[in-house]
Write an enzyme that holds these catalytic residues in place. Structure first.
Site, short mmCIF file in Angstrom:
data_model
loop_
_atom_site.label_atom_id
_atom_site.label_comp_id
_atom_site.label_asym_id
_atom_site.label_seq_id
_atom_site.Cartn_x
_atom_site.Cartn_y
_atom_site.Cartn_z
N ASP A 240 -7.91 -5.20 0.27
CA ASP A 240 -8.43 -6.22 -0.77
C ASP A 240 -8.00 -7.59 -0.60
OD1 ASP A 240 -9.63 -4.26 -2.60
OD2 ASP A 240 -7.71 -3.73 -3.16
N HIS B 90 0.83 -1.12 -0.03
CA HIS B 90 0.17 -0.14 0.03
C HIS B 90 0.91 1.23 -0.10
CE1 HIS B 90 -3.20 2.80 1.17
NE2 HIS B 90 -4.05 1.91 0.82
N1 ACO Z 1 3.88 -7.73 -4.97
C1 ACO Z 1 5.20 -7.77 -4.98
N2 ACO Z 1 5.84 -6.75 -4.86
C2 ACO Z 1 5.38 -5.52 -4.50
C3 ACO Z 1 4.09 -5.34 -4.25
C4 ACO Z 1 3.15 -6.54 -4.39
N3 ACO Z 1 2.17 -6.52 -4.23
N4 ACO Z 1 3.73 -4.19 -3.96
C5 ACO Z 1 4.74 -3.57 -3.88
N5 ACO Z 1 6.04 -4.29 -4.26
C6 ACO Z 1 7.38 -4.02 -4.53
C7 ACO Z 1 7.69 -3.17 -5.75
O1 ACO Z 1 8.13 -4.02 -6.75
C8 ACO Z 1 8.79 -2.35 -5.47
O2 ACO Z 1 9.88 -3.15 -5.22
P1 ACO Z 1 11.49 -2.49 -5.64
O3 ACO Z 1 11.53 -1.45 -4.50
O4 ACO Z 1 12.27 -3.43 -5.64
O5 ACO Z 1 11.28 -1.66 -7.00
C9 ACO Z 1 8.28 -1.98 -3.82
O6 ACO Z 1 7.58 -3.03 -3.43
C10 ACO Z 1 7.61 -0.65 -3.73
O7 ACO Z 1 6.44 -0.64 -4.54
P2 ACO Z 1 5.70 0.21 -5.31
O8 ACO Z 1 4.99 -0.33 -6.59
O9 ACO Z 1 6.72 1.47 -5.70
O10 ACO Z 1 4.58 1.08 -4.41
P3 ACO Z 1 3.35 1.75 -4.80
O11 ACO Z 1 3.25 2.65 -3.20
O12 ACO Z 1 3.70 2.75 -5.97
O13 ACO Z 1 2.33 0.94 -4.95
C11 ACO Z 1 0.64 -0.70 -4.50
C12 ACO Z 1 1.36 0.45 -3.96
C13 ACO Z 1 0.01 -0.09 -6.20
C14 ACO Z 1 -0.74 -0.75 -3.76
C15 ACO Z 1 1.46 -1.76 -4.84
O14 ACO Z 1 1.84 -2.25 -3.49
C16 ACO Z 1 0.88 -2.76 -5.44
O15 ACO Z 1 0.63 -2.98 -6.88
N6 ACO Z 1 0.02 -3.88 -4.84
C17 ACO Z 1 -0.72 -4.89 -5.25
C18 ACO Z 1 -1.88 -4.38 -6.08
C19 ACO Z 1 -2.97 -4.10 -4.77
O16 ACO Z 1 -3.35 -4.88 -4.12
N7 ACO Z 1 -3.80 -2.78 -4.98
C20 ACO Z 1 -4.70 -2.60 -3.87
C21 ACO Z 1 -4.24 -1.55 -3.13
S1 ACO Z 1 -5.37 -0.81 -1.90
C22 ACO Z 1 -6.48 0.12 -2.92
O17 ACO Z 1 -6.27 0.66 -3.65
C23 ACO Z 1 -7.90 -0.16 -2.25
#
Ligand code: ACO
Length: 461
Positions: A368, A310
């Site tokens: 979620d 998140h």
């Molecule tokens: N699975 C694997 N790796 C992940 C995940 C995940 N679910 N989420 C983040 N990471 C990793 C990224 O690859 C990144 O790694 P790095 O530093 O090696 O490049 C690091 O963690 C930071 O992630 P970002 O994508 O930069 O984080 P951001 O804050 O931009 O994204 C998000 C947040 C979109 C929620 C992300 O965690 C994600 O894609 N999660 C899965 C989708 C999801 O569950 N979305 C619902 C969110 S809650 C809502 O909107 C109601």
């Protein structure tokens, strides 16, 4: 709403000049540097892709402490509200700022209940959609279409604002249920005023005209809790979209429709559907969660652990804790066949929380991760999960939209950019443009350049 207080100044040295930027604090000790005069003073703007460090507004609606895993609506803990309140009570709280007394609540509920029918003419639209249509596409279009039926909304007159707020809250469950009925080829079930908000929705989803339908109280309460947990989440992607659309003076229905579109994406509200798809895929693949975790950690795979991570929470999402506990209760009473997916989810969570990849990045289950299991348990098809999220989030979008309009700093939202394209070029007449630029050629190669025959076929579509 308590306003923010001035704490002092921050100093920024830029291009040989030092500027003083006002520093403000909120009621829960967050701090923000006011850069609204920065460009005027320095000719520089700030760059913050994804707005991870940008406060777009001050707000008195929802407080999140992502490090501690705290979520409050108007100062009330989410745990308290999820346990004790009804969804419409929470909607009232978010929109009007205080919990209603019994008279206020009953007037609000009455105003909404009596507006749950949708205009007759609109019903014809549902039949125009193919059965394969995703219900989110129907929902966003229908919500925007309401502005055609209630043109008093277009100029956002304060006298009719309350009425339009009640209309949209009243009609969203009917539109959602009708879109589901269309997708399964069944006749629509009209709302029933003697039922409460969630009971009515479940009946419109699952009743058929030929039989009596008794709403399961366990399912109705579980749905109520899910709606409450989704009701607001400060400046997330869809809420910011609602605010941005509304900042142009777009009407309430149009602004909410924009928010629904933003919510649909699988990185945001669409993740609840993606979680169930992921759990099914793991189950069909033999249930090996460690294998799946390995795949997620391999960046080349492009696979993410859906329902994890998140932007704001760097700790367990408090909504996920509530939902995880509720899963066991709900599945014990209804939807017992959901147990295998719940077991996989729990194993997956356990494996991730003990894995350095997730620990180092502070990735925890978000709202979620478990919501889909409960929704599936009460019979909601996975295509409708994000629609349920939208119904829940509606009061938050409305509250944020109103707050934006009432803010003393209200302006159209219009971010800037750093331009990185070509400098001034002279127009080349068509006949002289013989060779394809290398850049365009590579784009066409990636996207697959259409062959002459395909071009003809496309033009016929
Ligand atoms: N699975 C694997 N790796 C992940 C995940 C995940 N679910 N989420 C983040 N990471 C990793 C990224 O690859 C990144 O790694 P790095 O530093 O090696 O490049 C690091 O963690 C930071 O992630 P970002 O994508 O930069 O984080 P951001 O804050 O931009 O994204 C998000 C947040 C979109 C929620 C992300 O965690 C994600 O894609 N999660 C899965 C989708 C999801 O569950 N979305 C619902 C969110 S809650 C809502 O909107 C109601």
């Amino acid at each position: 709403m308590k306003n923010y207080t001035k704490l002092g100044h921050a100093e920024l040295k830029v291009l040989g000049k030092t500027v003083k930027l006002p520093l403000y604090g909120g009621t829960e000790d967050e701090k923000g540097i006011d850069i609204s005069q920065l460009r005027e003073q320095t000719a520089c703007i700030t760059l913050d892709p994804g707005y991870a460090n940008t406060g777009s507004c001050t707000s008195g609606i929802t407080f999140i402490d992502g490090e501690k895993g705290i979520l409050r609506y108007r100062g009330y803990a989410i745990e308290d509200l999820a346990k004790n309140a009804s969804f419409l009570e929470v909607a009232y709280l978010l929109i009007y700022g205080e919990l209603p007394n019994p008279t206020q609540l009953s007037a609000f509920v009455n105003k909404i209940t009596r507006r749950s029918m949708i205009p007759e003419g609109m019903k014809r639209f549902f039949h125009g959609y193919p059965e394969s249509a995703h219900p989110m596409s129907i929902l966003s279009a229908m919500i925007c279409s309401l502005s055609a039926y209630y043109p008093d909304c277009i100029h956002n007159h304060p006298e009719t604002m309350d009425l339009n707020i009640c209309r949209i809250i009243a009609k969203i469950p009917s539109i959602a249920a009708f879109s589901y009925k269309q997708s399964i080829g069944q006749p629509i079930i009209e709302p029933m005023n003697k039922l409460n908000y969630t009971e009515n929705f479940l009946r419109m989803m699952f009743a058929v005209p030929t039989e009596e339908y008794d709403v399961d109280p366990v399912a109705a309460r579980a749905l109520e809790m899910i709606l409450i947990l989704h009701a607001d989440h400060e400046q997330n992607c869809s809420t910011s979209t609602v605010r941005i659309a509304g900042s142009s003076q777009a009407n309430l229905y149009a602004s909410i429709s924009a928010g629904i579109c933003a919510l649909w994406g699988y990185l945001h509200g669409g993740a609840n559907q993606a979680v169930i798809d992921m759990l099914r895929q793991i189950r069909n693949d033999g249930g090996d969660v460690k294998k799946f975790i390995r795949q997620v950690k391999d960046k080349k795979s492009g696979v993410r652990l859906m329902g994890f991570g998140h932007r704001v929470y760097k700790n367990y999402d408090p909504r996920a804790s509530i939902l995880k506990k509720a899963c066991d209760d709900v599945l014990a009473k209804v939807g017992t066949d959901g147990r295998p997916l719940l077991d996989i989810a729990k194993k997956l969570e356990n494996a991730a929380l003990h894995d350095d990849y997730f620990v180092e990045r502070k990735l925890y289950p978000n709202v979620d991760f478990y919501s889909g299991i409960i929704l599936r348990g009460i019979g909601i098809p996975s295509d409708m999960f994000t629609v349920i999220f939208a119904i829940g989030r509606l009061p938050g979008w409305i509250a944020q939209w109103l707050e934006m309009r009432e803010s003393p700093t209200f302006r159209i939202a219009r971010p800037r950019q750093i331009y990185t394209g070509n400098n001034l070029r002279k127009y080349v007449p068509l006949k002289k443009r013989e060779t394809l630029s290398k850049k365009v050629a590579s784009i066409l190669k990636i996207k697959g350049e259409p062959k002459a025959k395909e071009k003809v076929e496309w033009s016929r579509q």
